[in-house]
Write an enzyme that holds these catalytic residues in place. Structure first.
Site, short mmCIF file in Angstrom:
data_model
loop_
_atom_site.label_atom_id
_atom_site.label_comp_id
_atom_site.label_asym_id
_atom_site.label_seq_id
_atom_site.Cartn_x
_atom_site.Cartn_y
_atom_site.Cartn_z
N SER A 149 -77.49 68.23 84.80
CA SER A 149 -77.66 67.13 85.05
C SER A 149 -79.18 67.01 84.74
O SER A 149 -79.27 66.99 83.32
CB SER A 149 -77.66 66.87 86.73
N ASP A 306 -79.42 60.29 82.36
CA ASP A 306 -79.50 61.56 82.32
C ASP A 306 -78.70 62.31 81.49
O ASP A 306 -77.66 61.64 81.10
CB ASP A 306 -79.65 62.21 83.87
N ASP A 308 -76.14 64.20 81.50
CA ASP A 308 -74.57 64.38 81.58
C ASP A 308 -74.12 62.63 81.97
O ASP A 308 -72.92 62.52 82.31
CB ASP A 308 -74.00 65.21 82.81
N ASP A 310 -74.29 60.64 84.33
CA ASP A 310 -74.18 60.12 85.79
C ASP A 310 -75.15 59.51 86.45
O ASP A 310 -74.88 58.79 87.46
CB ASP A 310 -73.33 61.43 86.38
#
Length: 563
Positions: A149, A306, A308, A310
């Site tokens: 993340s 961010d 990834d 999400d």
């Protein structure tokens, strides 16, 4: 140094299972007892969602060996609960831009294949929400995404999903944790080569058709298709060297946003994060290059994801020409309010799902809009669980949106995890729509505060690394739990919510929340994925100035109290 630590170190140092290059890394720390202890004093914890840690060789590090162990545990669990059906359903695997992610994802696929379980692997990096989407589209029994993340670049991680596209919850969570912990030696891990896995039909690369299906599902969440001036509304966007660039650019282009400026220095995926070592959209510092570009092209909004993709952070220019950074609670409130005021055919039983550490202002606004609020523990998997429970009829509710104060949002049910692709699109739509009717995000936020009161939220995150850090965090929580009863920072405690005992029907969790006499909320929660403890604050006042002053005072007094 304790004897078992040295034994673990020597076991890895001399094992043929460990590659020569990795054994050389261990050889290089032979005289560094502190480093050896930190790497080998424990096994990297596989928690109820997966694991996250610093990359490196050792039992307390993220590496291909700990990834293989985790995947073997997952494979054993799948075989135990689903047998041959689980093998056929298979597991979808995605990975982000981080160093080692592609290698870890492939190792996960080859361990699954070594156990006769089909692995569906994305050909290149993909976002976490698309992995969630793919699990259900491919009718898999499980999913894996390799990501850390927003953590600093030295981290990587591994998250596990179940067949509903949601991160694992009970009973799968504890079942998989126990199964992973039962893998205690390298010879329990079954792995085959990539060539053998493909030849046996146990490794299949996921078609790009899934990308299109995901984008179409995101586009279905649009509220206003025809906004005057949308093509000319200027937006600055940054994927922060992560996975969001391709899907976000595509969805903007396909929905009529033609004046989108990408931060060139942060456009290409790069796990070293050269322009922002802490690629966290909560941090205003990551917007430096975005704002420079916005000033150059005349944009009034910047958005960043961010690594990834999400989570999303936003910077907006107010009427005084100042850049402001709405926090995660404010973005969630704005998005909820925009949807409720503009979306047609909202069901009468519409529900918003958030967490116990998100702003209490949410309940006040939702009540006025006749929308029910459901609160879950921190972690979007619990919001995903609520979506499933709504669909199963456990509650008379229809999911409208979900959000966490940590900048994660989901509109629609195409994914069962937070989705920055759909959130970025809808925030852009909201900004463009407000611009078309001569208002703005800052003005609309001000309207909410003037109507409902000035709520302010803050977070203090304290990092305590290593074995000593774990013990210190445990001691802090014990003191808060046992020694704070009637008053806190000089105010009467109206409610003490110890979630470790269970609260309001929620699962037990190491969280404690105090509600004080002036409607101040203070919550303490150790992170489940990092060596951190977080303190969450929320206060309310009648004016902006008094609210800001009260929040600062509350945070300072509590920090002094804990110290």
């Amino acid at each position: 140094m304790e004897k078992f630590v040295l034994e673990n170190y020597n076991k890895w140092l001399t094992s043929d299972y460990i590659d020569l290059k990795d054994r050389e890394e261990l050889e290089n720390i032979k005289t560094n007892e502190k480093e050896i202890e930190d790497r080998f004093y424990t096994n990297l914890s596989f928690g109820t969602g997966g694991m996250r840690g610093v990359r490196g060789v050792g039992t307390n590090r993220i590496n291909k060996y700990t990834i293989r162990k985790a995947t073997q545990g997952l494979a054993n669990y799948i075989l135990e609960v689903a047998g041959d059906k689980g093998k056929e359903m298979g597991v979808a695997i995605a990975y982000d831009c981080r160093i080692g992610s592609e290698e870890y994802a492939l190792n996960s696929a080859l361990v699954l294949a070594g156990n006769g379980i089909k692995a569906y692997l994305f050909k290149s990096l993909r976002s976490t929400p698309e992995l969630s989407f793919a699990v259900r589209e491919l009718k898999c029994i499980s999913g894996i995404v390799v990501t850390a993340s927003h953590n600093p670049q030295e981290y990587n991680g591994y998250k596990v999903y179940w067949n509903d596209g949601c991160q694992i919850i009970e009973p799968q969570a504890s079942g998989i944790v126990n199964s992973v912990n039962d893998v205690t030696s390298f010879d329990q891990i079954h792995i085959i080569t990539k060539e053998e896995a493909i030849e046996k039909g146990l490794l299949e690369y996921i078609s790009e058709d899934i990308d299109t299906d995901f984008i179409e599902a995101v586009k279905r969440q649009i509220i206003h298709h025809d906004i005057p001036g949308k093509e000319d509304f200027k937006i600055v966007y940054s994927p922060l060297h992560g996975t969001g660039g391709r899907p976000v650019k595509r969805v903007f282009n396909e929905t009529g946003f033609k004046s989108v400026y990408i931060v060139a220095e942060q456009e290409q995926p790069d796990g070293n994060f050269p322009t922002c070592s802490y690629a966290n959209p909560e941090d205003p510092a990551v917007f430096k290059l975005s704002i420079e570009l916005a000033e150059k092209v005349g944009a009034t909004i910047c958005m960043a994801n961010d690594p990834d993709a999400d989570r999303i952070g936003v910077a907006v220019k107010d009427e005084n020409g100042e850049w402001i950074y709405p926090n995660g609670n404010q973005i969630g409130l704005l998005l909820m309010n925009y949807i409720l005021e503009n979306k047609k055919d909202i069901p009468k039983n519409a529900a918003v799902v958030s967490t116990v550490v998100s702003t209490p202002m949410l309940d006040v606004v939702a009540k006025e809009k006749n929308v029910e609020i459901f609160r879950t523990l921190t972690g979007f998997k619990f919001i995903g669980e609520k979506i499933r429970e709504f669909e199963e009829g456990k509650y008379d509710a229809t999911f409208l949106m979900g959000f966490e104060e940590s900048y994660g949002y989901l509109v629609g049910t195409h994914a069962r995890d937070k989705d920055a692709v759909v959130s970025t699109l809808l925030i852009a739509e909201m900004a463009a729509y407000y611009n078309s009717i001569s208002t703005s995000i800052p003005k609309e936020l001000e309207k909410l505060y003037n109507k409902f009161g000035f709520y302010r939220e803050g977070i203090i995150a304290v990092t305590k690394k290593g074995k000593d850090g774990v013990e210190a965090i445990s001691k802090i929580m014990s003191n808060l739990r046992n020694n704070v009863t009637d008053s806190l920072i000089g105010k009467k405690v109206i409610s003490k919510r110890d979630f470790s005992l269970g609260y309001n029907g929620l699962p037990k969790s190491d969280v404690i929340q105090f509600v004080l006499e002036d409607n101040t909320y203070i919550t303490a929660r150790p992170s489940g994925t990092e060596p951190k403890i977080k303190y969450y604050f929320c206060i309310t006042e009648k004016t902006e100035a008094s609210a800001n002053e009260k929040l600062a005072k509350t945070m300072k007094e509590f920090e002094a109290f804990v110290d």
